[in-house]
Design a protein around this motif. Structure first.
Motif, PDB file in Angstrom:
ATOM      1  N   ASP A 105      34.783  47.115  38.638  1.00 16.71           N
ATOM      2  CA  ASP A 105      35.547  46.204  39.498  1.00 16.71           C
ATOM      3  C   ASP A 105      35.537  46.683  40.944  1.00 16.71           C
ATOM      4  OD1 ASP A 105      36.135  44.856  37.212  1.00 16.71           O
ATOM      5  OD2 ASP A 105      38.108  45.813  36.941  1.00 16.71           O
ATOM      6  N   HIS A 124      32.013  46.271  42.514  1.00 15.64           N
ATOM      7  CA  HIS A 124      31.416  44.951  42.366  1.00 15.64           C
ATOM      8  C   HIS A 124      30.871  44.385  43.679  1.00 15.64           C
ATOM      9  CE1 HIS A 124      30.645  41.037  40.831  1.00 15.64           C
ATOM     10  NE2 HIS A 124      31.543  40.463  41.592  1.00 15.64           N
ATOM     11  N   ARG A 125      31.691  44.433  44.703  1.00 14.86           N
ATOM     12  CA  ARG A 125      31.270  43.834  45.983  1.00 14.86           C
ATOM     13  C   ARG A 125      30.993  44.879  47.067  1.00 14.86           C
ATOM     14  NH1 ARG A 125      35.088  39.414  45.277  1.00 14.86           N
ATOM     15  NH2 ARG A 125      36.527  40.421  46.718  1.00 14.86           N
ATOM     16  N   THR A 170      24.438  45.687  46.080  1.00 11.61           N
ATOM     17  CA  THR A 170      25.808  46.154  45.921  1.00 11.61           C
ATOM     18  C   THR A 170      25.818  47.399  45.043  1.00 11.61           C
ATOM     19  OG1 THR A 170      26.298  44.956  43.868  1.00 11.61           O
ATOM     20  CG2 THR A 170      26.593  43.751  45.951  1.00 11.61           C
ATOM     21  N   GLN A 181      25.574  46.502  41.396  1.00 14.39           N
ATOM     22  CA  GLN A 181      24.216  46.304  40.882  1.00 14.39           C
ATOM     23  C   GLN A 181      23.518  47.643  40.686  1.00 14.39           C
ATOM     24  OE1 GLN A 181      22.917  43.896  44.124  1.00 14.39           O
ATOM     25  NE2 GLN A 181      23.376  41.951  43.091  1.00 14.39           N
TER      26      GLN A 181
END
Length: 432
Positions: free
Chosen positions: A175, A178-179, A203, A206
């Motif tokens: 979480d 994630h970004r 990111t 990823q």
DNA sequence: TCTGGGGTCCTAGGACCC
DNA sequence: TCTGGGGTCCTAGGACCC
């Protein structure tokens, strides 16, 4: 490791606008005012919170900063003072845990693993208390990131809340990442970010989702360690020992305007040599290798290096060598903007080191001379004594022209005729 | 971004040796 | 004439950090 919330608990403590905050802490009149440091370089090295609010960022020319903010307070950087405050900061952290890594002048990692019982609180509460204590005692704000690894603690520090505290729980790594841009991860620079982007990884989420085997086909060891750390498994060791030796010591200085005056450029170089030697002596180290480089007006750099006959940290012994290296590089038609020296392959200086055939009395004289120099500088400031540029032409006899040293060592300079272009990255690094 | 100063570690490839 | 295999050490250069 991904499944337990805190197998290891690492905190990152990071000074907020540290240099400027130190100035405000020691001078109450500056509090609440926009302050920057970096006067000596005409560039903003650090901006206080107030200055940042006016749009001033690191690296900006003071000119422009003044335009943005006419009432800006501009100060020279005072590293000694900042180091002192940093030391007190580290001491406060050490009152919580002995495992502290002093990562830079304003940043430290602390390993809190296993201390919940001792302090009778959660890791998070421990960090908040630490933060409060530092800010109350020192008057400088610190950001704290808490996570299972150093790399994640850095991320946690980045994604902190307004209270300057950020935490990444081992159960919620995905979480948190994630970004988060992979380019902003500690250890991922522009080159690696570009490489990852080619593989459609932009990111941190990823990145950790990719398999190690796949990544190993195009990444190197340190990058894979970063990947592992992001997944919550410690891979980068903790360095709790304070630094007491260097692998290399370098001194670079830019001068304006750029110059093609041979003597002037050389005297600049000599000053760097002296400063580098002083630092080496302070750490009781001596150089085996010496690199000299000149940066041209067009920002290209040329460098040459020499391997020394025996380790030294004395300018008078280095001058003839540096002179020869300099002459190889210097082109009268070219203008230069900076000079630099790197003392490399440093070894512990021992009083007995000298080659077999050198007269002990000369070496002893040198040692006593510089002991006196160091003493004077310590007493009256570092500018009281220095090498006359004229000295440069003398002292050519000590290290050279000894016929009977062992074969391989007879060469004072190795690769002396070599002339190579240095890559820009050697000199190009980021701020602060 | 017209560009300060100071470090560290890793890797590929060549030299050299057997 | 198109070539042996393999190990170690060193260097240049790349990348990263504050």
């Amino acid at each position: 490791m991904l499944f337990s919330s805190f197998p290891t608990a690492i905190a990152l403590v990071d000074g907020v606008s540290f240099f400027a905050a130190c100035e405000q802490a020691i001078n109450p009149a500056l509090r609440g005012r926009p302050v920057v440091t970096g006067k000596e370089r005409n560039i903003v090295a650090a901006a206080s919170v107030e200055a940042k609010a006016r749009g001033i960022t690191r690296g900006v020319a003071l000119w422009d900063a003044k335009k943005l903010c006419p009432d800006l307070v501009v100060l020279p950087s005072d590293y000694e003072t900042y180091s002192l405050i940093a030391k007190r900061l580290y001491d406060i952290i050490r009152s919580y845990t002995p495992a502290v890594e002093e990562y830079s002048i304003d940043e430290a990692f602390a390993d809190l693993t296993g201390l919940r019982r001792l302090h009778r609180c959660s890791y998070e509460d421990m960090c908040r208390q630490l933060q409060r204590e530092i800010e109350a005692k020192l008057g400088v704000a610190v950001r704290v990131g808490l996570a299972p690894t150093k790399t994640l603690a850095k991320v946690a520090g980045e994604i902190h809340q307004p209270d300057r505290f950020g935490v990444i729980n081992g159960r919620h790594i995905e979480d948190a990442l994630h970004r988060f841009p992979v380019a902003d991860v500690w250890g991922i620079g522009p080159a690696t970010a570009a490489l990852l982007a080619k593989h459609r990884i932009t990111t941190a989420g990823q990145f950790i989702a990719a398999s190690r085997d796949y990544l190993a086909t195009f990444l190197t060891k340190p990058q894979l360690e970063t990947w592992q750390e992001l997944r919550g498994e410690p891979a980068i060791p903790f360095m709790t020992e304070p630094k007491e030796a260097y692998h290399s010591i370098s001194k670079v200085k830019t001068f304006t305007p750029a110059s093609n005056d041979r003597d002037y450029v050389f005297s600049q170089l000599l000053k760097n040599v002296e400063n580098a030697c002083t630092k080496a002596r302070r750490y009781e180290q001596a150089a085996t290798k010496c690199v000299v480089f000149l940066r041209q007006h067009d920002f290209r750099s040329l460098g040459v290096e020499a391997t020394l006959l025996r380790p030294t940290a004395y300018p008078n012994e280095l001058v003839p060598i540096v002179r020869r290296l300099f002459e190889q590089l210097f082109t009268p038609t070219m203008r230069y903007r900076s000079t630099g020296v790197i003392l490399g392959d440093l070894v512990a200086a021992s009083p007995t080191q000298r080659s077999l055939f050198e007269p002990a009395n000369i070496i002893d004289k040198t040692r006593r001379l510089y002991a006196a120099v160091d003493m004077l500088r310590g007493k009256y400031g570092k500018h009281v004594v220095h090498h006359g540029a004229s000295l440069a032409a003398q002292h050519t006899q000590h290290l050279s022209a000894r016929g009977d040293v062992p074969r391989r060592k007879r060469l004072l300079l190795k690769g002396e005729t070599k002339r190579r272009r240095l890559p820009l990255p050697l000199l190009q690094t980021s701020v602060n």
